[in-house]
Write a protein that holds these residues in place. Structure first.
Motif, PDB file in Angstrom:
ATOM      1  N   LYS A  53       0.825  -1.206   0.000  1.00  0.00           N
ATOM      2  CA  LYS A  53       0.000   0.000   0.000  1.00  0.00           C
ATOM      3  C   LYS A  53       0.859   1.256   0.000  1.00  0.00           C
ATOM      4  CE  LYS A  53      -3.816   2.226   2.472  1.00  0.00           C
ATOM      5  NZ  LYS A  53      -4.715   2.149   3.644  1.00  0.00           N
ATOM      6  N   SER A  56       2.279   1.824  -3.510  1.00  0.00           N
ATOM      7  CA  SER A  56       1.323   1.707  -4.613  1.00  0.00           C
ATOM      8  C   SER A  56       1.240   2.986  -5.442  1.00  0.00           C
ATOM      9  CB  SER A  56      -0.067   1.380  -4.053  1.00  0.00           C
ATOM     10  OG  SER A  56      -1.040   1.432  -5.070  1.00  0.00           O
ATOM     11  N   SER A  59      -3.313   4.190  -5.857  1.00  0.00           N
ATOM     12  CA  SER A  59      -4.125   5.021  -4.968  1.00  0.00           C
ATOM     13  C   SER A  59      -3.803   6.495  -5.207  1.00  0.00           C
ATOM     14  CB  SER A  59      -3.838   4.648  -3.507  1.00  0.00           C
ATOM     15  OG  SER A  59      -4.476   5.537  -2.635  1.00  0.00           O
ATOM     16  N   SER A  62      -1.650   8.263  -2.528  1.00  0.00           N
ATOM     17  CA  SER A  62      -0.384   7.667  -2.104  1.00  0.00           C
ATOM     18  C   SER A  62       0.749   8.676  -2.241  1.00  0.00           C
ATOM     19  CB  SER A  62      -0.063   6.417  -2.925  1.00  0.00           C
ATOM     20  OG  SER A  62       0.387   6.762  -4.220  1.00  0.00           O
TER      21      SER A  62
END
Length: 311
Positions: A53, A56, A59, A62
């Protein structure tokens, strides 16, 4: 009255296979309590998911996307973890003369998703690791060219494995293996107090001539020439491509890098594949705590100075 001694359960390897970061991970821990081992493997999986995550680009909010959105505009302040990962990546790029590079160019798109070239060829040619500006004091990252992007596809699995190992050790796991899509990270000893070897860490590699190399407390990352798997696009066979010259590399079937860090091993495997046998061995032999095994397309095995194969 006789005292009765209770023997502690014998240590064994507890394994779990799970799909993470788009690949198959096998997490193994040595212990004698199934419940405890299961909880520790859960901890490792949670950490790998956290890293995925964090790095990433899917997103919108992010940190990596924030850096990419501001390419050619201005520096972006980021957290220490990402800043240090980028810094280490740039150092490896310099070491490999750009064979390893987390930067790439992405053309802008208009409203109907058609690429719009808004950057000159000269600007695109400058999109490489040297166009990333880090400010350690302010902890900012600036991509100098518009259209530049960074991504961690080449070293994210290794970094995630290193982090999972750290979490497991903090939770009291004194020995284990993380197999991240065939790349191995080990620490401690097997239940019989023997060192981990490539064959014991990954039984699928028992047939390799170098399967009995001691890799306890080390990582092994392997890059394979995709021609071996006869992958095709438009009836044309895919090879490993030299990133500088743009044409296929011949002569190397696979490169395995041995290093204390999975991130470093992951980062170095493909560059050595791209620069060839002689240059690759020369580079690895100059570096401390790194070793490599190269297999050519005639199945001949070449090793760096710190590895000795006994067949």
């Amino acid at each position: 009255m006789l005292a009765i001694k209770t023997l502690a359960p014998k240590a064994v390897i507890f394994r779990r296979i799970v799909r993470l970061m788009g690949d198959q991970f096998e997490i193994s821990v040595v212990g004698n309590n199934p419940g405890w081992a299961d909880e520790r493997i859960d901890d490792a999986i949670a950490e790998i998911n956290r890293v995925e995550k964090l790095l990433s680009t899917f997103s919108d909010d992010s940190a990596v996307n924030e850096i990419n959105r501001n390419a050619g505009i201005g520096p972006v302040k980021t957290n220490a973890e990402i800043f240090k990962l980028i810094d280490r990546s740039l150092q490896i790029s310099a070491l490999t003369h750009g064979a390893f590079d987390i930067t790439y160019y992405a053309a802008e798109k208009d409203s109907d998703n058609t690429p719009v070239i808004t950057t000159t060829k000269k600007a695109v040619s400058r999109v490489n690791y040297q166009s990333v500006v880090l400010d350690a004091k302010e902890q900012t990252v600036f991509l100098q060219e518009k259209g530049m992007r960074i991504g961690f596809g080449a070293n994210s699995r290794g970094y995630a494995a290193d982090r999972a190992k750290y979490i497991l050790q903090m939770q009291g796991v004194s020995s284990g293996v993380i197999n991240a899509g065939g790349d191995l990270l080990t620490w401690g000893l097997q239940p019989d107090n023997e060192p981990w070897t490539i064959a014991t860490a990954d039984p699928s590699q028992k047939g390799n001539s170098f399967a009995n190399i001691n890799i306890s407390n080390m990582s092994v990352a392997t890059s394979v020439d995709m021609q071996k798997y006869t992958a095709t696009i438009n009836n044309k066979q895919l090879n490993t491509i030299n990133p500088k010259k743009g044409f296929p590399v011949s002569g190397i079937k696979s490169v395995s890098i041995v290093s204390p860090s999975a991130e470093l091993a992951d980062s170095m495997a493909s560059p050595v594949m791209s620069i060839g046998i002689n240059a690759g061995l020369y580079l690895i032999n100059k570096l401390n705590q790194l070793a490599c095994i190269i297999v050519d397309d005639h199945n001949r095995v070449y090793t760096s100075k710190d590895i000795s194969l006994n067949n």
